[in-house]
Enzyme design. Structure first.
Site, short mmCIF file in Angstrom:
data_model
loop_
_atom_site.label_atom_id
_atom_site.label_comp_id
_atom_site.label_asym_id
_atom_site.label_seq_id
_atom_site.Cartn_x
_atom_site.Cartn_y
_atom_site.Cartn_z
N TRP A 1 0.82 -1.21 0.00
CA TRP A 1 0.00 0.00 0.00
C TRP A 1 0.85 1.27 0.00
O TRP A 1 0.40 2.30 -0.48
CB TRP A 1 -1.07 -0.02 1.07
CG TRP A 1 -0.70 0.20 2.51
CD1 TRP A 1 0.38 -0.29 3.19
CD2 TRP A 1 -1.46 0.95 3.46
NE1 TRP A 1 0.33 0.11 4.50
CE2 TRP A 1 -0.79 0.87 4.71
CE3 TRP A 1 -2.65 1.67 3.40
CZ2 TRP A 1 -1.25 1.49 5.87
CZ3 TRP A 1 -3.13 2.28 4.56
CH2 TRP A 1 -2.44 2.19 5.77
N GLU B 1 7.57 -1.47 17.38
CA GLU B 1 8.60 -2.49 17.61
C GLU B 1 9.91 -2.18 16.91
O GLU B 1 10.81 -3.01 16.90
CB GLU B 1 8.07 -3.87 17.20
CG GLU B 1 7.69 -3.99 15.73
CD GLU B 1 7.08 -5.35 15.40
OE1 GLU B 1 6.55 -6.02 16.30
OE2 GLU B 1 7.13 -5.73 14.22
N GLU C 1 10.33 -11.96 10.19
CA GLU C 1 11.01 -10.66 10.30
C GLU C 1 10.94 -10.08 11.71
O GLU C 1 11.64 -9.11 12.02
CB GLU C 1 10.42 -9.66 9.28
CG GLU C 1 9.08 -9.07 9.63
CD GLU C 1 7.88 -9.97 9.33
OE1 GLU C 1 6.75 -9.47 9.40
OE2 GLU C 1 8.08 -11.17 9.02
N ARG D 1 6.21 -14.25 13.08
CA ARG D 1 6.64 -13.66 11.81
C ARG D 1 8.16 -13.75 11.71
O ARG D 1 8.86 -13.33 12.64
CB ARG D 1 6.22 -12.18 11.74
CG ARG D 1 4.73 -11.93 11.70
CD ARG D 1 4.45 -10.45 11.96
NE ARG D 1 4.89 -10.06 13.30
CZ ARG D 1 5.20 -8.82 13.68
NH1 ARG D 1 5.14 -7.83 12.80
NH2 ARG D 1 5.58 -8.56 14.91
N GLU E 1 8.84 8.41 8.46
CA GLU E 1 7.67 7.57 8.12
C GLU E 1 6.42 7.99 8.89
O GLU E 1 5.30 7.77 8.41
CB GLU E 1 7.96 6.10 8.42
CG GLU E 1 8.17 5.79 9.89
CD GLU E 1 8.10 4.31 10.22
OE1 GLU E 1 7.62 3.53 9.39
OE2 GLU E 1 8.51 3.95 11.32
N ASP F 1 -0.05 -1.97 12.03
CA ASP F 1 0.65 -2.85 12.96
C ASP F 1 1.59 -2.02 13.83
O ASP F 1 2.62 -1.62 13.36
CB ASP F 1 1.39 -3.97 12.22
CG ASP F 1 2.18 -3.48 11.01
OD1 ASP F 1 1.93 -2.38 10.49
OD2 ASP F 1 3.07 -4.22 10.56
#
Length: 577
Positions: A173, A542, A288, A286, A527, A321
């Protein structure tokens, strides 16, 4: 934390890949990730993603043998110097399988660039942001396709534009706002290449993965590919692109509108509706974030762990997330219920996809598809208004499904109909259906939405906060994210109401000023930002705040194109003027 061997790791957590080669590679990499955490310790500078992005120099089996041969201490940890030397000897640096690439359509001073930006400071800044496309454009090394078992990167045919910093690969996205920025920069060929890469991924997987890494093959992200295609088509009017895109979009649409993504619910009038949810095909940590996820689930039984891993990955598919939006206990990540929530924004995106496919089919003269998707969009619009809309509060709320209370469909006694309730808490996502056009032109309910947003507490001096609750998660207060801010600005501006347009312009100006002040202070685009204070950088989550940054750059350029900036008006926030 003791180091698990390869066999122990697989037994404890199950396979972590989608094929034998992938499973062996990822299992090796997450084992090294766990060893690094044990050897070096955690802390803000430890990034587990680093260890699943490093390309192997030798085969998986040879690397695994060398790793298993490393000397261990009594508590089964590896001496840091030994592990560091092993990583340097057997791996290349992360990102080394991406080659710097100068876009052929990049012009340092593009013609007709932001003609309405007259302020010299704003114009200089915009050109610096335009120049960042050179830093963020890469080509995937041919070695990735030749030796796939040495890389977690997915090969792609066209140059890629990455978000930046630790996000070294294409993300789904994010690419929509990257494309918006590229089009402002006059880089139509690069924007088209971004779309082509995403279509390749759909052809390979049946959907666009979260990002172009093999460890993202278990989930997607908010489905905005049709919006990217429409943005590019709006510049080219090239029907060849639409012909190429149509089967790809139909395949992606099927992914989002079949089980387990699609669920059925019944409104208060007894009418059944089909809506979609996020749902990752995953129930282990996950890769990663393997060491992080293990820590979150400590002390849980295997069944509860698997469910939480699934809901963590599902939250990653949402793009949010993580956020209190997905938690039963809004302060506790262990109470995520993402996969049992019907999100208002996801269904707005799918409504948008249906309308775009309808439009593309009309352009191509395919009446069958046009009729089908006109009907699908009408059905989803009705469902969104019946399930998500609150007339009293003037916004669209997520619907939480009951995991235990359900019935069978009246028309099909094999189809489960879930009971549900609205989660009437305030999130920026509650207003995204306005951007998606769920309310038709001239609909007076838009005034209620504008008023609800104005009173929500989300609109802050330096942007739009994602929520009202400060949980320490990055998709909660006080953080503001470029894509959400942009969608809400666009929705307000397109509302057709003067108050909405005025709000949109004011939010846009505050956002631009804050991004500019932050850039002046740290020399980088970020970001996420803090909505409460001009120039303040966001935090939480995280990993450390990342720089670059693809979607932030794209939103700044598109807002400057939309609103301009007068020469005489200061570009700093009032408190800095």
């Amino acid at each position: 934390m003791a180091v698990m061997g390869l066999e122990t790791l697989v037994a404890a957590c199950g396979p972590v890949g989608l094929s034998t080669g992938v499973s062996k590679l990822l299992t090796l990499l997450v084992t090294i990730q766990a060893a690094a955490l044990a050897s070096f310790g955690g802390g803000p500078n430890f990034d587990p993603k680093y260890f699943v992005d490093i390309p192997l120099r030798f085969s998986v089996n040879e690397t695994a043998r060398a790793f298993d041969a490393l000397p261990r201490s009594q508590n089964n940890t590896i001496e840091p110097r030994e592990l560091d030397q092993f990583v340097k000897e057997y791996f290349n640096p992360p990102g080394s399988d991406l080659i710097p690439s100068t876009p052929k359509d990049f012009n340092p001073n593009p013609p007709n660039f932001l003609p309405r930006v007259q302020n010299l400071s704003a114009r200089s800044w915009a050109l610096q942001i335009h120049g960042l496309w050179l830093e963020l454009t890469r080509k995937v090394s041919p070695s990735v396709a030749k030796e796939p078992n040495l890389h977690t990167l997915v090969p792609l045919s066209h140059p890629v534009v990455v978000p930046g910093a630790r996000f070294r690969e294409v993300y789904y996205w994010d690419s929509y706002w990257v494309i918006k920025g590229l089009l402002v920069s006059g880089m139509l060929d690069t924007a088209t290449g971004v779309v082509e890469n995403l279509m390749e991924l759909v052809e390979k997987y049946g959907f666009v993965p979260n990002g172009a890494r093999i460890y993202y093959e278990n989930r997607s992200q908010p489905p905005l590919l049709s919006m990217m295609i429409r943005a590019v088509y709006g510049k080219t009017h090239d029907q060849t692109l639409l012909k190429r895109a149509m089967p790809v979009l139909l395949k992606e649409y099927a992914f989002w509108t079949s089980e387990p993504h699609e669920v059925r619910v019944r409104d208060k009038y007894g009418e059944e509706h089909r809506l979609s949810r996020f749902w990752a095909n995953w129930n282990t940590p996950r890769p990663e974030s393997f060491t992080i996820d293990l820590n979150v689930t400590q002390g849980m039984n295997k069944t509860r762990q698997a469910q939480l891993y699934h809901d963590i990955a599902t939250a990653a598919e949402s793009g949010w997330d993580f956020s209190s939006r997905w938690m039963e206990d809004q302060q506790n990540l262990r109470t995520l219920r993402t996969s049992m929530i019907i999100p208002a924004d996801l269904n707005a995106y799918l409504f948008q996809m249906e309308k775009n496919i309808e439009y593309f089919a009309k352009v191509l003269g395919n009446q069958t598809i046009e009729t089908r998707f006109a009907s699908a969009a009408k059905d989803r619009q009705r469902a969104i208004q019946r399930i998500h809309w609150s007339r009293k509060k003037g916004q669209w709320f997520d619907a939480w499904l009951s995991p235990t209370r359900c019935s069978l469909s009246k028309s099909d006694n094999r189809t489960v109909i879930y009971e549900w309730k609205q989660n009437q808490l305030t999130y920026a996502s509650n207003f995204i259906p306005l951007w998606a056009g769920v309310l038709p032109k001239g609909d007076m309910r838009k005034e209620k939405v504008i008023e609800a947003l104005n009173r929500s507490g989300l609109v802050q001096p330096a942007g739009i906060a994602t929520s009202l609750r400060n949980t320490g998660q990055q998709w909660d207060f006080p953080n503001a994210w470029a894509p959400v801010v942009d969608m809400i600005i666009e929705g307000l501006d397109a509302s057709g109401f003067a108050r909405g347009k005025l709000m949109a312009k004011e939010i846009a100006r505050n956002w631009l000023r804050s991004n500019y002040v932050a850039f002046e202070q740290v020399g980088k685009m970020i970001e996420k930002y803090d909505a409460t204070s001009c120039g303040k950088i966001g935090g939480g989550g995280e990993y450390n705040p990342q720089t670059g940054f693809g979607w932030s750059n794209g939103v700044v350029l598109s807002l400057l194109q939309k609103y301009g900036w007068p020469a005489a008006e200061p570009f700093l926030c009032p408190e800095f003027s």
